[in-house]
Structures are given as C-alpha cells and as structure tokens.
Write a protein that holds these residues in place. Structure first.
Motif, PDB file in Angstrom:
ATOM      1  N   ALA A  93       0.850  -1.198   0.000  1.00 43.11           N
ATOM      2  CA  ALA A  93       0.000   0.000   0.000  1.00 43.11           C
ATOM      3  C   ALA A  93       0.882   1.244   0.000  1.00 43.11           C
ATOM      4  CB  ALA A  93      -0.904   0.001   1.220  1.00 43.11           C
ATOM      5  N   GLU A  94       0.563   2.187  -0.852  1.00 39.81           N
ATOM      6  CA  GLU A  94       1.400   3.383  -0.993  1.00 39.81           C
ATOM      7  C   GLU A  94       0.531   4.627  -1.170  1.00 39.81           C
ATOM      8  OE1 GLU A  94       4.019   2.286  -4.223  1.00 39.81           O
ATOM      9  OE2 GLU A  94       5.470   1.368  -2.840  1.00 39.81           O
ATOM     10  N   SER A  98      -3.839   3.710  -3.532  1.00 41.79           N
ATOM     11  CA  SER A  98      -4.020   2.273  -3.291  1.00 41.79           C
ATOM     12  C   SER A  98      -5.382   1.991  -2.683  1.00 41.79           C
ATOM     13  CB  SER A  98      -2.923   1.750  -2.358  1.00 41.79           C
ATOM     14  OG  SER A  98      -1.643   1.881  -2.927  1.00 41.79           O
ATOM     15  N   MET A  99      -5.797   2.836  -1.763  1.00 43.01           N
ATOM     16  CA  MET A  99      -7.084   2.636  -1.096  1.00 43.01           C
ATOM     17  C   MET A  99      -8.255   2.964  -2.021  1.00 43.01           C
ATOM     18  SD  MET A  99      -6.227   1.470   1.885  1.00 43.01           S
ATOM     19  CE  MET A  99      -4.986   0.627   0.873  1.00 43.01           C
ATOM     20  N   ALA A 113      -4.143  -2.135   5.300  1.00 43.28           N
ATOM     21  CA  ALA A 113      -3.088  -1.685   4.398  1.00 43.28           C
ATOM     22  C   ALA A 113      -1.727  -2.114   4.918  1.00 43.28           C
ATOM     23  CB  ALA A 113      -3.140  -0.168   4.252  1.00 43.28           C
ATOM     24  N   GLY A 120       5.690   3.259   0.853  1.00 45.83           N
ATOM     25  CA  GLY A 120       4.541   2.902   1.673  1.00 45.83           C
ATOM     26  C   GLY A 120       4.668   3.398   3.099  1.00 45.83           C
ATOM     27  N   CYS A 123       4.268   7.164   3.116  1.00 48.81           N
ATOM     28  CA  CYS A 123       2.887   7.561   2.802  1.00 48.81           C
ATOM     29  C   CYS A 123       1.875   6.976   3.789  1.00 48.81           C
ATOM     30  CB  CYS A 123       2.512   7.080   1.389  1.00 48.81           C
ATOM     31  SG  CYS A 123       3.322   7.958   0.046  1.00 48.81           S
ATOM     32  N   THR A 127      -2.302   6.928   3.716  1.00 52.38           N
ATOM     33  CA  THR A 127      -3.036   5.668   3.622  1.00 52.38           C
ATOM     34  C   THR A 127      -4.041   5.544   4.756  1.00 52.38           C
ATOM     35  OG1 THR A 127      -1.113   4.582   2.594  1.00 52.38           O
ATOM     36  CG2 THR A 127      -2.807   3.159   3.542  1.00 52.38           C
ATOM     37  N   SER A 130      -7.524   7.269   4.650  1.00 56.51           N
ATOM     38  CA  SER A 130      -8.565   6.799   3.748  1.00 56.51           C
ATOM     39  C   SER A 130      -9.696   6.121   4.514  1.00 56.51           C
ATOM     40  CB  SER A 130      -7.975   5.812   2.744  1.00 56.51           C
ATOM     41  OG  SER A 130      -8.987   5.160   2.017  1.00 56.51           O
ATOM     42  N   CYS A 133      -9.538   2.261   4.569  1.00 62.17           N
ATOM     43  CA  CYS A 133      -8.524   1.643   5.426  1.00 62.17           C
ATOM     44  C   CYS A 133      -9.037   1.518   6.851  1.00 62.17           C
ATOM     45  CB  CYS A 133      -7.248   2.483   5.395  1.00 62.17           C
ATOM     46  SG  CYS A 133      -5.939   1.890   6.488  1.00 62.17           S
TER      47      CYS A 133
END
Length: 275
Positions: A93-94, A98-99, A113, A120, A123, A127, A130, A133
């Motif tokens: 996950a980055e 990604s989300m 994640a 990743g 970030c 993440t 989100s 997540c």
C-alpha cells in the motif's frame, strides 16, 4: 477506532493450501488467506476457487489479495465479489491511490493496508486517512528488500534503526487516524523467547495484534498480549476510584489523571479479548 481483530494472534495461511484452512482457523484468532507472496503464482487460479468454496467465518477471515494495478489483483477481486469475505489485506500500500482502488472495486471492503516499501512507510499517514482503510500492518523484510538491504535485524534479533523507525512511523499514522495497528511477523519460528519479547512490546505500545506464520507462534502471542492479573486488578481499582473522583487524584500513592484512565481501559479491553 471501529475495526479490531477478533484476537491478537493472526495467522497467515497460503491460499494454495486449502487443507490447512480449517486447522489454522481453529488455532488462531483470525486467519489471512494469502494470495500474494504465500501462494505460488501458478497455483493462484486454483487458490481463488479454494477460497470461494471454503466455509470459513468471514468475521475472522482476511484475504490478502495481490497489489492493486496487477492482473492478479483484478482476478482476486473478481473472486472476492462472489464471496462474503470483505476483510481484505492490501500489500504494498502506498497512499490514498491504493485505497481508492479498493473503494471503486468493492465499496464495502474493510482494507488492512500493508506498508512494506519505503514509499509505503513514508505515505502511511495518507493511507491511514482513507475511509476504506481500517487498519495498518507493516513488513520489515519486504521493506529492506525494497531498499536494497539484506537484513532487518542485528545478530541479537533486535531491529536495525530503519525498521524500528518504520514500525513507529506506521504505528503513529494508524493511531493519528483512529485505525488499528498490526505488528510484523517474527520470522524465527523456533525463537519463542524473541517472539514473546516482541509481542509483549507491541501490546504495551497499543498494537491491536501480531501477525504470525506458524501455529506454534499463536499461544506465545496470546500470552504476551494478555495482561497480568495484577495489571487487571490495578486497572479495575483505578477505574472504580475514578468514578468517585473528579480530575486528577492520588491512587496507590501515585497521581493519576485521564491518560492513565485510558491506559486502564486498554488493559481491561485486552483482558476481555484474551479471556
């Protein structure tokens, strides 16, 4: 924090070994059916069928799909949509992108994640922010590989500085957004002392659970997360005293206030999960 694991010991199971699914689910608090690194590429098509046909409880089952943007991811998600499984793990996950892929593919997915690359880790806050997540997880070995490294630990088993920083960075990102945090796997299956020490540290820091790779590690993790009887007694006594006091007050010779009340509640929450 709305999502929490069913217990502290979460066990990886290769998705191409359906013969192990039921045993793993019985042994651990939750299982991760692994379609990514734990599954041989040539077996993934059959593994998807095995997941779709299995009768594991969706409440205690997580499916680790392949990274977004890969052909395997599309096939994984097509399979997942036919099942009741909605707890998914996103490798590599980055950030928000990604989300967003999961939100578009399966709006009701609860995504754990996995921050396991340098990007990743950096970030992780994005993440965690989100809505898709629900938890963060980190991976030391993949992180080092992404950086050209060869070893995440010193000879005594202690993490080197970069993995230690990554663990803290991802944990802080999760906490900042009210998301649960899962600790990385402990690769040395025979070193129960090292695992116990690491899981005890994770529990003390507020991790929601530790992920493992062998059933022998499950009881060690459970014992590490379970608070000692004297801790439970202290927490119960403190919260009972807090009900009769306003603000800070003296308890067992020590000044206590709101942060310690929250710590006491965390101890009792862990005790309930471990019961």
């Amino acid at each position: 924090m709305t999502w929490m694991p069913a217990g502290p010991a979460i066990l990886f199971v290769p998705a191409d070994r359906p013969d192990r699914f039921a045993k793993a689910a019985t042994a651990a608090d939750m299982v991760i059916l692994d379609l990514e690194d734990g599954c041989r590429p040539e077996n993934r098509a059959a593994a998807r069928i095995a997941i779709a046909e299995c009768d594991l409880d969706p409440a205690t089952t997580i499916v680790r799909v392949n990274p977004p943007g890969t052909p395997e991811f599309a096939a994984d998600m097509e399979m997942v949509r036919t099942t009741a499984f909605r707890q998914l793990m996103c490798p590599k996950a980055e950030g928000a992108a990604s989300m967003e892929v999961f939100a578009a593919e399966l709006p009701d997915a609860q995504v754990i994640a996995l921050a396991e690359t340098a990007l990743g880790v950096m970030c992780a806050e994005e993440t965690a922010a989100s809505e898709s997540c629900v938890a963060l997880f980190w991976g030391a070995e993949d992180l080092l590989a992404s950086m050209g490294g060869v070893s995440s630990r010193f000879a005594d088993g202690v993490y080197r500085d970069v993995p230690r920083f990554a663990r803290a960075q991802v944990h802080l990102a999760a906490a900042a957004h009210g998301k649960a945090m899962l600790d990385a796997v402990f690769m040395d299956i025979q070193d129960s002392v090292g695992l116990q020490s690491e899981a005890t540290d994770a529990a003390a820091l507020g991790f929601a659970g530790s992920v493992c790779i062998h059933p022998l590690q499950v009881p060690v993790i459970r014992a590490a997360y379970a608070p000692a009887a004297e801790q439970v007694q202290w927490a119960e006594g403190l919260l009972a005293a807090a009900a009769d006091n306003q603000g800070a007050f003296r308890y067992q010779g020590r000044m206590v206030d709101e942060p310690l009340f929250r710590q006491a509640q965390s101890i009792l929450n862990r005790a309930r999960v471990s019961a």
